[in-house]
Scaffold this active site. Structure first.
Site, PDB file in Angstrom:
ATOM      1  NE  ARG A 169      -1.102  -4.836  -0.330  1.00 30.53           N
ATOM      2  CZ  ARG A 169      -1.958  -3.817  -0.312  1.00 30.53           C
ATOM      3  NH1 ARG A 169      -2.852  -3.697  -1.248  1.00 30.53           N
ATOM      4  NH2 ARG A 169      -1.930  -2.947   0.663  1.00 30.53           N
ATOM      5  N   GLY A 205       0.842  -1.207   0.000  1.00 30.09           N
ATOM      6  CA  GLY A 205       0.000   0.000   0.000  1.00 30.09           C
ATOM      7  C   GLY A 205       0.870   1.247   0.000  1.00 30.09           C
ATOM      8  CG  ASP A 255       1.371  -1.947  10.498  1.00 28.37           C
ATOM      9  OD1 ASP A 255       2.243  -1.310   9.873  1.00 28.37           O
ATOM     10  OD2 ASP A 255       0.626  -2.769   9.946  1.00 28.37           O
ATOM     11  NE  ARG A 283      -4.686  -5.079   6.081  1.00 30.59           N
ATOM     12  CZ  ARG A 283      -4.209  -5.031   4.859  1.00 30.59           C
ATOM     13  NH1 ARG A 283      -4.902  -5.502   3.874  1.00 30.59           N
ATOM     14  NH2 ARG A 283      -3.017  -4.519   4.618  1.00 30.59           N
ATOM     15  CG  ASP A 288       3.661  -6.211   7.983  1.00 32.12           C
ATOM     16  OD1 ASP A 288       3.089  -5.785   6.950  1.00 32.12           O
ATOM     17  OD2 ASP A 288       3.037  -6.667   8.963  1.00 32.12           O
ATOM     18  CB  THR A 321       2.623   1.221   6.014  1.00 33.26           C
ATOM     19  OG1 THR A 321       1.265   1.082   6.474  1.00 33.26           O
ATOM     20  CG2 THR A 321       3.525   0.941   7.208  1.00 33.26           C
ATOM     21  CG  ASP A 336      -2.074   0.575   8.312  1.00 32.00           C
ATOM     22  OD1 ASP A 336      -2.880   1.514   8.153  1.00 32.00           O
ATOM     23  OD2 ASP A 336      -2.189  -0.524   7.743  1.00 32.00           O
TER      24      ASP A 336
HETATM   25  O1  F6P Z   1      -1.757   0.923   3.773  1.00 40.54           O
HETATM   26  C1  F6P Z   1      -2.329   0.076   4.755  1.00 40.54           C
HETATM   27  C2  F6P Z   1      -3.785   0.030   4.544  1.00 40.54           C
HETATM   28  O2  F6P Z   1      -4.147   1.342   4.450  1.00 40.54           O
HETATM   29  C3  F6P Z   1      -4.673  -0.649   5.569  1.00 40.54           C
HETATM   30  O3  F6P Z   1      -4.997   0.105   6.694  1.00 40.54           O
HETATM   31  C4  F6P Z   1      -5.854  -1.042   4.734  1.00 40.54           C
HETATM   32  O4  F6P Z   1      -6.596  -2.058   5.272  1.00 40.54           O
HETATM   33  C5  F6P Z   1      -5.214  -1.420   3.465  1.00 40.54           C
HETATM   34  O5  F6P Z   1      -4.064  -0.629   3.341  1.00 40.54           O
HETATM   35  C6  F6P Z   1      -6.065  -1.358   2.256  1.00 40.54           C
HETATM   36  O6  F6P Z   1      -5.248  -1.421   1.133  1.00 40.54           O
HETATM   37  P1  F6P Z   1      -5.703  -1.850  -0.336  1.00 40.54           P
HETATM   38  O7  F6P Z   1      -7.048  -1.304  -0.581  1.00 40.54           O
HETATM   39  O8  F6P Z   1      -4.641  -1.250  -1.206  1.00 40.54           O
HETATM   40  O9  F6P Z   1      -5.677  -3.329  -0.355  1.00 40.54           O
END
Ligand code: F6P
Length: 328
Positions: free
Chosen positions: A76, A15, A134, A176, A107, A130, A132
């Site tokens: 990804r 992300g 995290d 998430r 991660d 990121t 997040d």
């Molecule tokens: O970048 C992390 C994050 O924002 C999470 O909090 C979220 O769940 C996820 O990415 C969603 O990413 P995508 O829609 O790109 O799968």
């Protein structure tokens, strides 16, 4: 003796987050400063597998420090999860005479680079990007500060309309598995309640808190809900619950979504990205591998990738208490 590094590659993966461009710029310019070559890899590990590389010069990264997203694009990669995919990536790196790789991501991306190093001995260095926040080994990931500012700006705007109409708003923010955005932005935006995955407050506590707010004279309320909250109901079910079980509330839902990942990086993220890029390149030049650079107690430090990907960042309990007191 580690091989002398003459050429590095940089990619962004997973992300995206504001500050990734500033980090790319920093990696490229640190390479130029040390008179080594730098190659940008498009679309994360996908581009590594396909050999989608581009030579980067100090001038090629002009005008991007203030831009959200990533000029190298992100992905990804499913194929990089296979040994065949990683073999292709390795072959491409060797063919292009690349001696080390800087991975800007979260991660999942670091897990990929660690496996890659273990299989092929290829030097890798991570920069945590990121929203997040995290990842263990840094107090701030790249993009977290910008995302917080974006969310607070949104809460302020929602507050205007909530108070005009005496409404209760449930506002969903990203995260998430973690509640860092929710907790920090919730405090900064003056939320009445904050629901995060780390603490299951339960519905009763939410109901109590809303009743208390109303008794204390509040005519509108904002409840911040992290998307990974474990209360057992999604944000729309929360609205339904209040509609069905609590009298006198006019409830609305606002899901902030991917706007939290975009926008110009904050000053903090630009400086952090610049520092992380320098540290990542210079650590590889020093012969270090399998580390992530991070901000710890104000300093740039290295944390083994293994530790960074296994750990789970803890929520700051003091913040939870502050939030409780502030919603009095
Ligand atoms: O970048 C992390 C994050 O924002 C999470 O909090 C979220 O769940 C996820 O990415 C969603 O990413 P995508 O829609 O790109 O799968």
């Amino acid at each position: 003796m580690p091989k002398t590094i003459k050429k590095l590659a940089v990619l962004t993966s997973g992300g995206d987050s504001p500050g990734m461009n500033a980090a790319i710029r920093s990696v490229v310019r640190t390479c130029a400063y040390h008179e080594i070559q730098c190659v940008g890899v498009y679309r994360g590990y996908e581009g590594l597998i396909e050999g989608d590389f581009k030579e980067m010069s100090a001038r090629s990264v002009k005008g991007i420090i203030n831009k959200g997203g990533t000029i190298l694009k992100s992905a990804r990669s499913k194929e990089f999860r296979t040994i065949e995919g990683r073999q292709k990536a390795y072959d491409n790196l060797v063919k292009a005479d690349i001696d080390g790789l800087v991975v800007i991501g979260g991660d999942g991306s670091f897990t990929g680079s660690l496996i890659f190093n273990q299989e092929f001995g290829f030097p890798v260095m991570g920069i945590p990007g990121t929203i997040d926040n995290d990842i263990v080994g840094t107090s701030h990931t790249l993009g977290f500060d910008t995302a917080l500012n974006t969310v607070v700006d949104a809460i302020d705007k929602i507050r205007d309309t909530a108070s005009s109409h005496n409404r209760l708003f449930f506002v969903e923010v990203m995260g998430r598995d973690v509640g860092h955005i929710a907790l920090n932005a919730g405090i900064a935006g003056g939320a009445e309640e904050i629901l995060i995955p780390e603490e299951n407050l339960g519905l009763e506590r939410l109901v109590d808190s809303l009743n208390r707010s109303r008794k204390s004279g509040k005519t509108s309320s904002i409840v911040i809900v992290a998307e990974g909250d474990k209360i057992g109901k999604n944000i729309f079910q929360l609205k339904d619950y209040v509609d069905e079980n609590m009298e006198g509330y006019d409830v609305r839902v606002s899901v902030l979504g991917h706007m939290q990942r975009g926008g110009a990086p904050s000053c903090f993220d630009r400086v952090l990205a610049s520092r992380m890029g320098v540290k990542a390149v210079e650590s590889l030049l020093d012969g270090q591998t399998n580390y992530m650079v991070g901000l710890l107690n104000g300093k740039m430090e290295l944390t083994p990738l293994e530790k960074a990907i296994k750990g789970k960042t803890k929520i700051n309990l003091e913040l939870l208490r502050v939030s409780d007191i502030m919603s009095t």
